[in-house]
Design an enzyme around this catalytic site. Structure first.
Site, PDB file in Angstrom:
ATOM      1  N   TYR A 282      71.903  36.679  25.483  1.00  0.00           N
ATOM      2  CA  TYR A 282      71.262  35.228  26.583  1.00  0.00           C
ATOM      3  C   TYR A 282      70.994  35.944  27.482  1.00  0.00           C
ATOM      4  O   TYR A 282      72.607  36.415  28.421  1.00  0.00           O
ATOM      5  CB  TYR A 282      71.931  33.968  26.438  1.00  0.00           C
ATOM      6  CG  TYR A 282      71.578  32.489  27.417  1.00  0.00           C
ATOM      7  CD1 TYR A 282      70.245  32.322  26.568  1.00  0.00           C
ATOM      8  CD2 TYR A 282      72.198  32.372  28.137  1.00  0.00           C
ATOM      9  CE1 TYR A 282      69.780  31.631  27.689  1.00  0.00           C
ATOM     10  CE2 TYR A 282      71.923  31.472  28.408  1.00  0.00           C
ATOM     11  CZ  TYR A 282      70.613  31.084  28.997  1.00  0.00           C
ATOM     12  OH  TYR A 282      69.764  29.614  29.467  1.00  0.00           O
TER      13      TYR A 282
ATOM     14  N   ARG B 190      88.563  13.788  33.419  1.00  0.00           N
ATOM     15  CA  ARG B 190      88.795  15.593  33.535  1.00  0.00           C
ATOM     16  C   ARG B 190      89.326  16.004  31.676  1.00  0.00           C
ATOM     17  O   ARG B 190      89.068  17.119  31.277  1.00  0.00           O
ATOM     18  CB  ARG B 190      89.102  16.050  34.957  1.00  0.00           C
ATOM     19  CG  ARG B 190      88.712  17.554  35.243  1.00  0.00           C
ATOM     20  CD  ARG B 190      88.458  18.444  36.762  1.00  0.00           C
ATOM     21  NE  ARG B 190      89.335  17.895  37.499  1.00  0.00           N
ATOM     22  CZ  ARG B 190      90.632  18.262  36.901  1.00  0.00           C
ATOM     23  NH1 ARG B 190      91.581  18.917  36.474  1.00  0.00           N
ATOM     24  NH2 ARG B 190      91.451  17.519  38.426  1.00  0.00           N
TER      25      ARG B 190
ATOM     26  N   LYS C 218      71.029  22.690  23.009  1.00  0.00           N
ATOM     27  CA  LYS C 218      69.622  22.749  21.739  1.00  0.00           C
ATOM     28  C   LYS C 218      69.769  21.731  20.712  1.00  0.00           C
ATOM     29  O   LYS C 218      70.060  20.475  21.105  1.00  0.00           O
ATOM     30  CB  LYS C 218      70.181  24.314  20.862  1.00  0.00           C
ATOM     31  CG  LYS C 218      70.000  25.410  22.524  1.00  0.00           C
ATOM     32  CD  LYS C 218      68.946  25.606  23.888  1.00  0.00           C
ATOM     33  CE  LYS C 218      68.949  26.015  24.404  1.00  0.00           C
ATOM     34  NZ  LYS C 218      70.106  27.189  24.788  1.00  0.00           N
TER      35      LYS C 218
ATOM     36  N   ASP D 122      77.834  34.324  20.394  1.00  0.00           N
ATOM     37  CA  ASP D 122      76.818  32.907  20.555  1.00  0.00           C
ATOM     38  C   ASP D 122      75.895  32.740  19.253  1.00  0.00           C
ATOM     39  O   ASP D 122      75.638  33.146  19.009  1.00  0.00           O
ATOM     40  CB  ASP D 122      76.264  33.246  21.559  1.00  0.00           C
ATOM     41  CG  ASP D 122      75.527  32.191  22.722  1.00  0.00           C
ATOM     42  OD1 ASP D 122      74.994  31.277  21.912  1.00  0.00           O
ATOM     43  OD2 ASP D 122      74.792  32.220  23.434  1.00  0.00           O
TER      44      ASP D 122
HETATM   45  C1  LIG Z   1      69.951  27.844  26.084  1.00  0.00           C
HETATM   46  C2  LIG Z   1      71.273  29.364  25.921  1.00  0.00           C
HETATM   47  C3  LIG Z   1      72.424  29.269  26.255  1.00  0.00           C
HETATM   48  C4  LIG Z   1      72.135  28.266  27.737  1.00  0.00           C
HETATM   49  O1  LIG Z   1      72.753  26.949  27.102  1.00  0.00           O
HETATM   50  P1  LIG Z   1      72.635  25.578  28.147  1.00  0.00           P
HETATM   51  O2  LIG Z   1      72.890  24.667  27.561  1.00  0.00           O
HETATM   52  O3  LIG Z   1      71.213  25.946  28.237  1.00  0.00           O
HETATM   53  O4  LIG Z   1      73.360  25.909  30.093  1.00  0.00           O
HETATM   54  C5  LIG Z   1      73.114  29.717  25.777  1.00  0.00           C
HETATM   55  N1  LIG Z   1      73.218  30.438  24.461  1.00  0.00           N
HETATM   56  C6  LIG Z   1      71.797  30.230  24.537  1.00  0.00           C
HETATM   57  C7  LIG Z   1      71.636  31.962  23.102  1.00  0.00           C
HETATM   58  C8  LIG Z   1      70.494  29.853  24.524  1.00  0.00           C
HETATM   59  O5  LIG Z   1      69.822  29.023  23.968  1.00  0.00           O
END
Ligand SMILES: *Cc1c(COP(=O)(O)O)cnc(C)c1O
Length: 394
Positions: free
Chosen positions: A114, A61, A211, A186
């Site tokens: 987000y 973990r 992403k 973010d």
């Molecule tokens: C997609 C996204 C997230 C979340 O990510 P996941 O891997 O889908 O949980 C967070 N912030 C932004 C800006 C995103 O586009």
């Protein structure tokens, strides 16, 4: 504060690989497992006491050689003291926030975050007694007036999800540091190829690695990169919650990262090309792409970013829901779906949520993720579907 790096291309090739190459594979193996065993109790105890540290194998973990390689590689790319991997981008957001909040504390959240950040703040943090308030992301240094004695952190994005306005990151982090409040950004959109937020005074950068960082729509992963003061609390909080990445996701992310720079260079070029094309279409009211001066905060982007991702918004002249549906459904090369940052193009109508202000664009906002297809193919596909929408004259 860390300084931007110049040899990212070399790092993407050299980092995250085995320490020795004498007769070994080029890449880290796919590493799976739970229990890790030791020959002596003393060795076990030493590992247990160091279990929060990157590089200590104690129990599955807490990570393994491959996940530590990935964390170290990402920390280098971000110019961070440390990176903690999480099971998704949302987990990176929630673990980062949980590292700073407590009942009665005040959390400042940018109005353009987000959607799931808002869901977590309003649904979970509020229930736990955290006072969440939203602010205009374009407020810049004015955020200082919103900081209270109880403010525990400021959460924002650059650019905003769905609406792409680019805040003045150094102005916000400057005000926050003056008040001793940590900032969480973010940074999923830009990736460390185009922006290193820690160098702009941000304390904690989170990203969805689902992403661009993994880049092939085949894995879900997140990361939290931070300065030295926050490493211990973030790792302890994340491990206390039991959030954990899978070995296969680590393997896929290490593989995806090898081509990050060349993929981002393509998306930068193709995204600008497509956005410029959109701007010329009679159905388009405005293009919300940070590299274009029609996008709020374009000057901040030009100052703080070295390139643009292939995800942007297009505001179409006011039209009916049916017309938008007909347009989106008519596209053959754009999948309809959430997420983005893979190799394939996507389309999604967006309804921005606001609570500190309102989103005033009169028209229909549609988000496009430009993939690796030939831009001419995408333009032909769009040109065939655009007549479903209204022009300004209609
Ligand atoms: C997609 C996204 C997230 C979340 O990510 P996941 O891997 O889908 O949980 C967070 N912030 C932004 C800006 C995103 O586009």
């Amino acid at each position: 504060m860390s300084s931007p790096r110049s040899n990212t291309a070399d790092d993407l090739v050299q980092l995250g690989r085995p320490d020795r190459f004498d007769g070994r594979h080029v890449n880290m193996p796919l590493e799976l497992g739970s229990t890790i065993v030791f020959d002596t109790l003393a060795a076990f105890e030493a590992a247990r006491d160091a279990r929060y540290e990157t590089g200590t194998m104690y129990y599955g973990r807490y990570g393994n050689d491959a996940s530590f390689k990935l964390e170290t590689m990402l920390a280098e790319l971000e110019g961070a003291d440390n990176v903690t991997l999480t099971s998704s981008g949302v987990a990176a957001i929630t673990m980062a926030l949980m590292s700073f909040v407590s009942p009665g504390a005040h959390l400042l959240v940018a109005d353009h975050v987000y959607g799931n950040t808002r869901v977590f703040c309003d649904g979970v943090l509020t229930r736990m007694g955290v006072q969440v308030s939203y602010f205009d992301p374009m407020i810049g240094a004015g955020v200082a007036d919103l900081i209270r004695d109880t403010t525990c952190a400021i959460m924002f994005e650059a650019p905003g999800s769905g609406t792409f306005e680019v805040p003045d990151v150094p102005a916000i982090t400057g005000a926050a540091r003056a008040a001793g409040v940590p900032t969480i950004l973010d940074g999923t959109w830009a990736t460390p190829i185009f922006c290193q937020p820690l160098a702009l005074g941000v304390d904690v950068v989170i990203a969805s690695m689902s992403k661009y960082l993994s880049g092939h729509s085949d894995c879900m992963l997140g990361m939290i990169a931070c300065t030295a003061d926050h490493t211990a609390v973030i790792r302890k909080t994340t491990f206390a919650f039991g959030d954990k990445t899978g070995g296969q996701e680590v393997f896929l992310a290490l593989r995806g990262l090898r081509t990050l720079k060349m993929r981002m260079e393509h998306f930068d070029k193709a995204g600008r090309d497509m956005a410029a094309w959109f701007a010329q279409q009679p159905q388009v009211k405005t293009v919300l792409h940070p590299a274009f001066d029609t996008c709020p905060g374009h000057a901040h982007w030009a100052r703080d970013f070295s390139g643009a991702a292939g995800l942007f918004g297009v505001v179409f002249h006011p039209c009916s829901d049916e017309q938008v549906r007909a347009f989106v459904d008519a596209l053959n090369h754009f999948g309809i779906g959430v997420s983005w940052g893979g190799y394939e193009s996507l389309v999604l109508p967006v309804t921005p949520q606001r609570s500190a202000g309102t989103w005033d664009e009169d028209g229909q906002l549609v988000r496009f993720n430009i993939g690796l297809e030939a831009p001419d193919t995408l333009k032909a596909d769009l040109a065939a579907a655009l007549p479903h929408l209204k022009t300004a004259a209609e």
